[in-house]
Scaffold this motif. Structure first.
Motif, PDB file in Angstrom:
ATOM      1  N   LEU A 196       0.960  -1.149  -0.086  1.00  0.00           N
ATOM      2  CA  LEU A 196       0.020  -0.090   0.033  1.00  0.00           C
ATOM      3  C   LEU A 196       0.787   1.039   0.027  1.00  0.00           C
ATOM      4  CD1 LEU A 196      -2.975   0.965   0.172  1.00  0.00           C
ATOM      5  CD2 LEU A 196      -2.735   1.146   2.636  1.00  0.00           C
ATOM      6  N   ALA A 197       1.780   1.194   0.804  1.00  0.00           N
ATOM      7  CA  ALA A 197       2.855   2.456   0.763  1.00  0.00           C
ATOM      8  C   ALA A 197       3.404   2.505  -0.438  1.00  0.00           C
ATOM      9  CB  ALA A 197       3.798   2.314   1.994  1.00  0.00           C
ATOM     10  N   THR A 198       3.782   1.523  -1.059  1.00  0.00           N
ATOM     11  CA  THR A 198       4.701   1.743  -2.352  1.00  0.00           C
ATOM     12  C   THR A 198       3.702   1.990  -3.466  1.00  0.00           C
ATOM     13  OG1 THR A 198       6.131  -0.085  -1.790  1.00  0.00           O
ATOM     14  CG2 THR A 198       5.958   0.366  -4.092  1.00  0.00           C
ATOM     15  N   MET A 199       2.457   1.443  -3.515  1.00  0.00           N
ATOM     16  CA  MET A 199       1.461   1.946  -4.665  1.00  0.00           C
ATOM     17  C   MET A 199       1.036   3.335  -4.331  1.00  0.00           C
ATOM     18  SD  MET A 199      -1.710  -0.030  -5.922  1.00  0.00           S
ATOM     19  CE  MET A 199      -0.801  -1.008  -7.257  1.00  0.00           C
ATOM     20  N   THR A 200       0.794   3.865  -3.376  1.00  0.00           N
ATOM     21  CA  THR A 200       0.284   5.177  -3.020  1.00  0.00           C
ATOM     22  C   THR A 200       1.470   6.229  -3.170  1.00  0.00           C
ATOM     23  OG1 THR A 200       0.782   5.004  -0.590  1.00  0.00           O
ATOM     24  CG2 THR A 200      -1.252   4.681  -1.239  1.00  0.00           C
ATOM     25  N   ALA A 201       2.688   5.957  -3.206  1.00  0.00           N
ATOM     26  CA  ALA A 201       3.617   6.704  -3.245  1.00  0.00           C
ATOM     27  C   ALA A 201       4.099   6.870  -4.742  1.00  0.00           C
ATOM     28  CB  ALA A 201       5.229   6.293  -2.730  1.00  0.00           C
ATOM     29  N   THR A 202       3.961   5.629  -5.429  1.00  0.00           N
ATOM     30  CA  THR A 202       3.977   5.998  -7.160  1.00  0.00           C
ATOM     31  C   THR A 202       2.921   6.714  -7.558  1.00  0.00           C
ATOM     32  OG1 THR A 202       4.818   3.554  -6.779  1.00  0.00           O
ATOM     33  CG2 THR A 202       4.321   4.541  -9.073  1.00  0.00           C
ATOM     34  N   MET A 203       1.748   6.534  -7.161  1.00  0.00           N
ATOM     35  CA  MET A 203       0.786   7.339  -7.656  1.00  0.00           C
ATOM     36  C   MET A 203       0.619   8.883  -7.152  1.00  0.00           C
ATOM     37  SD  MET A 203      -2.707   4.951  -6.721  1.00  0.00           S
ATOM     38  CE  MET A 203      -3.685   5.723  -7.541  1.00  0.00           C
ATOM     39  N   ARG A 204       1.199   9.096  -6.124  1.00  0.00           N
ATOM     40  CA  ARG A 204       1.519  10.459  -5.799  1.00  0.00           C
ATOM     41  C   ARG A 204       2.664  11.117  -6.680  1.00  0.00           C
ATOM     42  NH1 ARG A 204      -0.235  13.170  -1.822  1.00  0.00           N
ATOM     43  NH2 ARG A 204      -1.874  11.703  -2.646  1.00  0.00           N
ATOM     44  N   GLY A 387      10.186  13.249  -2.208  1.00  0.00           N
ATOM     45  CA  GLY A 387       9.658  12.799  -0.964  1.00  0.00           C
ATOM     46  C   GLY A 387       8.657  11.466  -1.130  1.00  0.00           C
ATOM     47  N   SER A 388       7.995  11.681  -2.194  1.00  0.00           N
ATOM     48  CA  SER A 388       7.162  10.520  -2.370  1.00  0.00           C
ATOM     49  C   SER A 388       7.870   8.996  -2.499  1.00  0.00           C
ATOM     50  CB  SER A 388       6.215  10.512  -3.752  1.00  0.00           C
ATOM     51  OG  SER A 388       5.658  11.852  -3.684  1.00  0.00           O
ATOM     52  N   PHE A 389       8.882   8.933  -3.165  1.00  0.00           N
ATOM     53  CA  PHE A 389       9.751   7.799  -3.349  1.00  0.00           C
ATOM     54  C   PHE A 389      10.423   7.442  -2.163  1.00  0.00           C
ATOM     55  CE2 PHE A 389       9.577   8.682  -8.074  1.00  0.00           C
ATOM     56  CZ  PHE A 389       8.693   7.265  -8.318  1.00  0.00           C
ATOM     57  N   MET A 499       5.502  13.724   2.198  1.00  0.00           N
ATOM     58  CA  MET A 499       5.644  12.460   2.983  1.00  0.00           C
ATOM     59  C   MET A 499       4.716  12.399   4.084  1.00  0.00           C
ATOM     60  SD  MET A 499       9.824  11.962   3.418  1.00  0.00           S
ATOM     61  CE  MET A 499       9.482  11.021   4.773  1.00  0.00           C
ATOM     62  N   ALA A 500       4.300  13.615   4.474  1.00  0.00           N
ATOM     63  CA  ALA A 500       3.479  13.589   5.421  1.00  0.00           C
ATOM     64  C   ALA A 500       1.889  13.540   4.989  1.00  0.00           C
ATOM     65  CB  ALA A 500       3.242  15.303   6.094  1.00  0.00           C
ATOM     66  N   ASP A 501       1.588  14.069   3.794  1.00  0.00           N
ATOM     67  CA  ASP A 501       0.322  13.626   3.221  1.00  0.00           C
ATOM     68  C   ASP A 501       0.227  12.023   2.964  1.00  0.00           C
ATOM     69  OD1 ASP A 501      -2.040  14.459   1.644  1.00  0.00           O
ATOM     70  OD2 ASP A 501      -1.079  13.343  -0.034  1.00  0.00           O
ATOM     71  N   LEU A 502       1.144  11.553   2.441  1.00  0.00           N
ATOM     72  CA  LEU A 502       1.016   9.803   2.369  1.00  0.00           C
ATOM     73  C   LEU A 502       0.841   9.247   3.678  1.00  0.00           C
ATOM     74  CD1 LEU A 502       3.753   9.618  -0.513  1.00  0.00           C
ATOM     75  CD2 LEU A 502       1.328   9.293  -0.802  1.00  0.00           C
TER      76      LEU A 502
END
Length: 591
Positions: A196-204, A387-389, A499-502
């Motif tokens: 979930l963390a990886t997919m949401t970060a990629t989408m962001r 930051g997303s990655f 990062m905070a948003d994710l």
């Protein structure tokens, strides 16, 4: 002949008496739902990469279309009423109000719809409404004189259609965001926090990439012809609708968990958890099982009771059903322990420390060139992607709650440079000397910053409901030290911001009950919009360049207050609230 006995360990097999029977067995639909896969079978993890690719491609098309429309609609408004920003202001105010009031209603609709229906309708409505709005804009621009010859009333009919269609398209975008990005993703990731963390970060990262690139492409088309830009956007949304629909249907058929009914039996309150702990210490095994069953039954009854009460009230008060849903949504939102993190995220919207029209206009008045401002915006986008990655790795090292704390800490540390910039050379901040406000107007010019609508699904985006007037002195040399430090702090803070948003978004994904994800995220959208409207009101009240320093200080105060709320949440939250396997074991709801 004795009937065959089935080994409980291998009860998945219809006939597990021979190896051949095991090899030929194909898991049923329910087996997929229950996660019962054979060790070593290819379908245990098969298709997850292919499914993720389909999700990313669909999300790219959605985000790209949204960014193009957001950029273009501001230009359309200026061309429709070149002598006034009244239409732009009304448009922004309408967008903000509809999101503020409609967030819980949209979320409730998503909760009460099947997953495929919510995603399918939101995609179709979003694209169709944009196509219709672009068509109205094209017709008005092309046949403006002919329409006005019919009567002045045609102008206001066109304005009304544009605002209504655009506002409805924005609500459809929010519905799609809630349905796919806040619900589908959890099931696609098999309720695995790491995935979930990886997919949401990629989408962001995809979001931020389109935020940089889409306006460039749209600007080139609009520079050619505004009318042709409307045709281009209509054609893009028509093609994109078909492709997005097909991609999401493929994802739906590949992930059986999306087909199941939304689960309402997993929620356990903090009180229930403590009761279970006491029961375990004092009762025998048989008594323990009986009491646990009773506790689970009470929890399920409580959740189902929420829904039944809402329906009952709606049936008695049909005229007030919308208001009832809104109230129910806010109560549901407040019942979760992660509410404080949601409020801290919303506080990040009450800021001028972002690359919206307000800050860009101020930077230009302070002597920074358009080219430098553009470079700063590009650098901010790139740091946001970084930051997303970084987010999945940081989360893996320190855990989800600490990741949010680190991110918010980084953000306010970097933004503190913006506060320092208020008193550096070149700053126009001066509230004690009112005469300075007049002296700044040395050329008797008023710089008007147009109020373009920016999407409300992400932090720091703006809906400005009024034109912003600030005095400019282009013939007076000023130091750019202050504005350079200001822009540098904003750029550097993007790492912590995203990062905070994710982190906070994933907290809601992990803790919100499955059949309440829609309404809770809808309330979060409304809360974000409320803080954004407060920001816009402050800008209207303090529109002068010497007063901008006060807006910077207030913005930093809200970001810091968000950090304080997050610390309070960490102190109050149970230590096992985000333990590994949380999504599979249950959810946490406040009593």
């Amino acid at each position: 002949m004795e009937p065959k006995t089935v080994d409980p360990k291998n009860s998945l097999y219809k006939d597990n008496s021979t190896p051949d029977a095991r090899k030929s067995f194909v898991p049923s639909y329910q087996d997929h739902l229950d996660g019962k896969y054979f060790p070593g079978e290819p379908n245990k993890r098969s298709g997850i990469c292919g499914t993720s690719l389909l999700v990313y491609l669909s999300h790219f098309l959605t985000a790209w279309g949204d960014r193009m429309w957001i950029f273009a609609v501001g230009i359309f408004m200026v061309h429709i009423t070149p002598d006034s920003l009244q239409l732009t202001a009304i448009y922004g105010l309408t967008m903000g109000t509809t999101v503020l009031l409609g967030g819980p209603l949209i979320g409730d609709w998503v909760d009460n719809s099947t997953r495929i229906r919510a995603a399918r309708l939101s995609i179709v409505l979003q694209n169709v409404l944009v196509i219709l709005c672009a068509a109205v804009i094209y017709c008005f621009l092309m046949f403006k004189e002919e329409l006005l010859d019919i009567g002045e009333w045609t102008r206001y009919v066109a304005y009304t259609l544009i605002i209504v269609l655009a506002s409805a398209a924005n609500l459809a975008t929010i519905a799609n965001n809630i349905a796919v990005e806040k619900d589908w993703i959890v099931e696609i990731c098999e309720r695995n926090e790491e995935k979930l963390a990886t997919m949401t970060a990629t989408m962001r990262a995809i979001d931020l990439s389109t935020q940089i690139l889409a306006p460039i492409v749209t600007g080139q088309v609009m520079d050619w012809s505004v009318e042709n830009g409307a045709i281009f956007l209509s054609a893009w949304n028509l093609v994109s609708c078909v492709v997005e629909y097909f991609l999401l249907w493929q994802v739906y058929t590949k992930v059986p968990a999306l087909m199941k009914t939304k689960d309402v039996s997993r929620a356990k309150t903090a009180d229930d958890s403590s009761k279970i702990s006491k029961v375990k210490r004092t009762l025998s095994k048989d008594e323990l099982e009986t009491n646990l069953d009773e506790t689970d039954a009470r929890v399920s009854d409580r959740l189902l009771g929420r829904k039944n009460n809402k329906k009952s009230c709606s049936e008695k008060c049909r005229l007030f059903s919308g208001f009832t849903i809104i109230v129910y949504g806010w109560k549901t939102y407040a019942s979760y322990q992660v509410m404080l993190t949601g409020i801290s995220l919303a506080f990040l919207y009450m800021t001028v420390l972002g690359f919206d029209n307000i800050t860009v206009g101020y930077a230009k008045i302070q002597g920074m060139s358009e080219a430098i401002v553009g470079i700063c915006m590009g650098a901010a986008g790139l740091l946001g992607i970084v930051g997303s990655f970084m987010y999945p790795s940081v989360r893996r090292w320190v855990g989800l709650p600490r990741t949010g704390m680190i991110a918010l800490t980084l953000e306010w540390i970097f933004l503190s440079a913006c506060v320092v910039s208020v008193w550096l050379p070149g700053s126009s901040f001066d509230l004690e000397n009112p005469d300075k406000l007049e002296k700044l107007n040395c050329t008797n010019l008023t710089a008007i910053v147009p109020a373009d609508n920016i999407t409300t699904n992400q932090p720091f985006d703006t809906i400005t409901t009024e034109p912003l007037s600030i005095f400019a002195c282009p013939d007076k040399e000023v130091s750019i030290i202050s504005v350079s430090v200001l822009m540098g702090g904003i750029v550097a803070s993007r790492v912590g911001l995203w990062m905070a948003d994710l982190a906070i978004t994933q907290m809601f994904m992990e803790t919100v009950v499955e059949n309440e994800r829609g309404i809770v995220n809808g309330v979060q959208n409304s809360l974000n919009q409320l803080l954004d409207i407060i920001k816009s009101a402050l800008v209207i009240a303090l529109p002068l360049a010497p007063q901008f320093g006060l807006l910077i200080i207030l913005s930093f105060a809200f970001v810091y207050a968000g950090w304080i709320l997050y610390i309070i949440f960490l102190c109050r939250a149970p230590r096992d609230l985000f333990k590994r396997g949380r999504l599979d074991n249950g959810y946490e709801v406040m009593p």
